[in-house]
Design a protein around this motif. Sequence first.
Motif, mmCIF file in Angstrom:
data_model
loop_
_atom_site.group_PDB
_atom_site.id
_atom_site.type_symbol
_atom_site.label_atom_id
_atom_site.label_comp_id
_atom_site.label_asym_id
_atom_site.label_seq_id
_atom_site.Cartn_x
_atom_site.Cartn_y
_atom_site.Cartn_z
ATOM 1 N N GLU A 145 115.647 -9.358 -35.592
ATOM 2 C CA GLU A 145 114.713 -9.702 -36.717
ATOM 3 C C GLU A 145 114.837 -10.890 -37.297
ATOM 4 O O GLU A 145 115.894 -11.470 -37.670
ATOM 5 C CB GLU A 145 114.577 -8.521 -37.335
ATOM 6 C CG GLU A 145 114.098 -7.354 -36.864
ATOM 7 C CD GLU A 145 113.962 -5.955 -37.855
ATOM 8 O OE1 GLU A 145 114.120 -6.356 -39.247
ATOM 9 O OE2 GLU A 145 113.578 -5.111 -37.481
ATOM 10 N N TYR A 146 113.757 -11.644 -37.486
ATOM 11 C CA TYR A 146 113.828 -12.937 -38.133
ATOM 12 C C TYR A 146 112.802 -12.933 -39.295
ATOM 13 O O TYR A 146 111.488 -12.924 -39.344
ATOM 14 C CB TYR A 146 113.035 -13.923 -37.116
ATOM 15 C CG TYR A 146 113.921 -14.375 -36.067
ATOM 16 C CD1 TYR A 146 115.167 -15.265 -36.045
ATOM 17 C CD2 TYR A 146 114.066 -13.351 -34.698
ATOM 18 C CE1 TYR A 146 116.042 -15.371 -34.913
ATOM 19 C CE2 TYR A 146 114.619 -13.433 -33.817
ATOM 20 C CZ TYR A 146 115.807 -14.249 -33.812
ATOM 21 O OH TYR A 146 116.531 -14.615 -32.764
ATOM 22 N N PRO A 147 113.289 -12.479 -40.520
ATOM 23 C CA PRO A 147 112.466 -12.477 -41.642
ATOM 24 C C PRO A 147 112.362 -13.679 -42.438
ATOM 25 O O PRO A 147 112.793 -14.753 -41.909
ATOM 26 C CB PRO A 147 113.456 -11.572 -42.655
ATOM 27 C CG PRO A 147 114.997 -12.017 -42.155
ATOM 28 C CD PRO A 147 114.683 -12.296 -40.623
ATOM 29 N N GLY A 148 111.774 -13.471 -43.742
ATOM 30 C CA GLY A 148 111.623 -14.967 -44.370
ATOM 31 C C GLY A 148 110.157 -15.112 -44.806
ATOM 32 O O GLY A 148 109.880 -15.848 -45.661
ATOM 33 N N VAL A 202 109.285 -11.925 -37.522
ATOM 34 C CA VAL A 202 109.134 -11.875 -35.922
ATOM 35 C C VAL A 202 110.310 -11.144 -35.539
ATOM 36 O O VAL A 202 111.396 -10.981 -35.981
ATOM 37 C CB VAL A 202 109.343 -13.653 -35.598
ATOM 38 C CG1 VAL A 202 109.522 -13.419 -33.999
ATOM 39 C CG2 VAL A 202 108.294 -14.265 -35.986
ATOM 40 N N ARG A 203 110.112 -10.310 -34.406
ATOM 41 C CA ARG A 203 111.085 -9.537 -33.691
ATOM 42 C C ARG A 203 111.447 -10.129 -32.305
ATOM 43 O O ARG A 203 110.261 -10.548 -31.532
ATOM 44 C CB ARG A 203 110.809 -8.155 -33.541
ATOM 45 C CG ARG A 203 110.889 -7.346 -34.976
ATOM 46 C CD ARG A 203 111.061 -5.880 -34.673
ATOM 47 N NE ARG A 203 110.250 -4.952 -35.622
ATOM 48 C CZ ARG A 203 110.139 -3.646 -35.415
ATOM 49 N NH1 ARG A 203 110.895 -2.859 -34.483
ATOM 50 N NH2 ARG A 203 109.293 -2.930 -36.257
ATOM 51 N N GLN A 204 112.562 -10.145 -31.628
ATOM 52 C CA GLN A 204 112.889 -10.606 -30.603
ATOM 53 C C GLN A 204 113.431 -9.303 -29.543
ATOM 54 O O GLN A 204 114.232 -8.762 -30.035
ATOM 55 C CB GLN A 204 113.811 -11.609 -30.548
ATOM 56 C CG GLN A 204 114.352 -12.414 -29.237
ATOM 57 C CD GLN A 204 115.533 -13.523 -29.539
ATOM 58 O OE1 GLN A 204 116.237 -13.195 -30.420
ATOM 59 N NE2 GLN A 204 115.668 -14.108 -28.496
ATOM 60 N N PHE A 205 112.831 -9.347 -28.524
ATOM 61 C CA PHE A 205 113.262 -8.294 -27.529
ATOM 62 C C PHE A 205 113.660 -8.537 -26.047
ATOM 63 O O PHE A 205 113.370 -9.875 -25.716
ATOM 64 C CB PHE A 205 111.885 -7.111 -27.167
ATOM 65 C CG PHE A 205 111.352 -6.655 -28.530
ATOM 66 C CD1 PHE A 205 111.925 -5.199 -28.857
ATOM 67 C CD2 PHE A 205 110.688 -7.013 -29.688
ATOM 68 C CE1 PHE A 205 111.677 -4.326 -29.823
ATOM 69 C CE2 PHE A 205 110.150 -6.484 -30.575
ATOM 70 C CZ PHE A 205 110.830 -4.895 -30.780
ATOM 71 N N ASN A 206 114.494 -7.898 -25.497
ATOM 72 C CA ASN A 206 114.803 -7.984 -24.138
ATOM 73 C C ASN A 206 113.659 -7.780 -23.326
ATOM 74 O O ASN A 206 113.236 -6.614 -23.321
ATOM 75 C CB ASN A 206 116.152 -7.114 -23.821
ATOM 76 C CG ASN A 206 116.591 -7.682 -22.429
ATOM 77 O OD1 ASN A 206 115.987 -7.590 -21.511
ATOM 78 N ND2 ASN A 206 117.759 -8.004 -22.412
#
Length: 457
Positions: free
Chosen positions: A395-398, A382-386
């Motif tokens: 970024e949220y890996p796993g 998952v990636r988080q953007f403004n």
Amino acid sequence: MKRTFEFLVAAIVAALAISSAQADPVSFKGDVAPLLINSCLACHGPKKAEGGYRIDTFEKVMAAGDSTSPGFHAKDLEGSEAFRRMIETNPKERMPLDGDPMTAEQIATVKKWIEEGANFDGPDPKAPLASYIPAPKHPAGPEKYSATMPITALAFTPDGSQLLAAGYHEVTVWNPADGQLIRRINNVGQRTYGLSVSPDGQLLAVACGAPGRLGECRIFKLDSGELVRVISTTSDVVYDCQFNPAGDRIATAAADGSVRVFEVATGKEQNTITSHSDWVFAVAWSPDGNKLASASRDKTAKVYDAKTGDLLITYSAHNKEVRGVMFHPDGAEVYSSGSDNKIQRWTVSEAKKSAEVGFGGEVYKLAAGGEFFLTSSAEAKVRQFNAKDQKQIREYPGAKDWVLSAAYHAGTQRIAGGTFDGQVIIWNAEDGKQVVAFTAAPGFTPPAPAEKPAEKK
């Protein structure tokens, strides 16, 4: 002798039940149309018409396909080609071709309808069957899952204490702190593709369906799971549903190429938008609720006037399937994502691209989260953007597989991602650390790893 007697009694009771059920005239709308949708639509719909025959409207049901015989002919069983195929003993000729044969009771219902004159009691012979048949009662989800399900939709409850996830004929509800199952919301279509919680936190909308057969948006009371109403019934799945900012209207996106708008309080349909030429994967409201945006397999994203349904602009720069869409916080621009492995930002006024971000795989739906937005993609993270400037925050890996869905809760600062292999992962947005990961399939037990053969001495 006793067994023979009991068998005869059971047979008589069953016959009486069938006779009683068929004492009244057979209803096409209530009795025949649901049978045709469940058994025949997959091969005889608008997108796939085996033998040139379609059953998606009453007009088509009664017409002939490539043969000269009509599908059904009033009071003429031998002249009804579709009925002849239903009772055919040769499996290569029988309809449905690749499915289980229709039951004796189902055939008896269709036979009686033909003998009574093949009467029509629907609203319009040209209207899709799925638009007026009674909403079905769906089976409960499996007590224990024998396999995992792709997590195609996620949503937090307003207080962040529960996480809703797509299941099989249900929405499963989990504790995002420890991954424990809290409850299950049943009477849902076969697969869930979209979840939306109303702004007041009272209602849950579920976009669901069975591919090639039936699609719906079902609205439930969030706290109790009680079904309120069924809207947007179509002959294929409903991929998305979104409440408007005021919470009094809801928009749906479906595989029949339509975007529909309904009044939440009554379920009354206000607009049907058919501007797309292929499946519509996602729909989004502008911050002021005056515009709608949609993303489609026809390789375009579009913006409409939310009151009239009039098309305002079409964006075609992805050149591949567009899977996600959301408005910029100022409402003057739109973000769209797709199979071109990009999210693109463009203006509503001119459909002019202003920015883009590349990914290592196709990008699915965009999840709005106030000042942020999240992307789920085939990158397995998952990636988080403004949301204002599209700058990446974290970024949220796993994940070990494609991430198909994502959700954000501002109060608890938690982010959730759902994967193709059935996993849900929860992270802290403040530091990016993983909180918990679990398989969102009640009762599922992973198969034991195969034992390695003993080494030869």
